[in-house]
Design a protein around this motif. Structure first.
Motif, PDB file in Angstrom:
ATOM      1  N   GLU A 299       0.834  -1.203   0.000  1.00 13.53           N
ATOM      2  CA  GLU A 299       0.000   0.000   0.000  1.00 13.53           C
ATOM      3  C   GLU A 299       0.866   1.249   0.000  1.00 13.53           C
ATOM      4  O   GLU A 299       0.523   2.240  -0.643  1.00 13.53           O
ATOM      5  CB  GLU A 299      -0.929  -0.003   1.213  1.00 13.53           C
TER       6      GLU A 299
ATOM      7  N   LYS B 129      -9.006  -1.259  -3.697  1.00 16.96           N
ATOM      8  CA  LYS B 129      -8.727  -0.432  -2.518  1.00 16.96           C
ATOM      9  C   LYS B 129      -9.881   0.504  -2.191  1.00 16.96           C
ATOM     10  O   LYS B 129      -9.712   1.457  -1.450  1.00 16.96           O
ATOM     11  CB  LYS B 129      -7.434   0.389  -2.697  1.00 16.96           C
TER      12      LYS B 129
ATOM     13  N   HIS C 101     -10.879   0.505   1.579  1.00 14.34           N
ATOM     14  CA  HIS C 101      -9.888   0.985   2.536  1.00 14.34           C
ATOM     15  C   HIS C 101     -10.092   2.485   2.758  1.00 14.34           C
ATOM     16  O   HIS C 101      -9.921   3.279   1.828  1.00 14.34           O
ATOM     17  CB  HIS C 101      -8.467   0.733   2.024  1.00 14.34           C
TER      18      HIS C 101
END
Length: 84
Positions: free
Chosen positions: A33, A58, A61
């Motif tokens: 990441e 992602k 997230h």
């Protein structure tokens, strides 16, 4: 000159998001990441944000959902006001 850099770097960041999504789906060694965020921070925020949307990667997230749009705004602001 800056336009060429941004086009290449955003394309590369977009591709990195696609590669990481592919690796995630196939249970392979992933791109960290931090690497994705660093590439976005260094000028690839638009490519990273588009990579998030296109590859649906992602998006769950919170860190990415907050940081990526913020980086896009900062980079667009920089281009509009400091590179006249």
């Amino acid at each position: 000159m800056i336009g060429i850099y941004l086009a290449i770097w955003n394309s590369w960041t977009f591709i990195l998001f696609g590669i990481d999504k592919y690796k995630a789906c196939h249970h392979r060694f992933r791109i960290s990441e931090n690497t994705l965020l660093i590439h976005a921070f260094l000028g690839g925020a638009v490519g990273g944000f588009l990579g998030m949307l296109v590859f649906r990667h992602k998006t769950r997230h919170l860190k990415f959902c907050l940081i990526m749009p913020l980086l896009v705004l900062i980079q667009v602001f920089f281009l509009c006001f400091f590179l006249k």
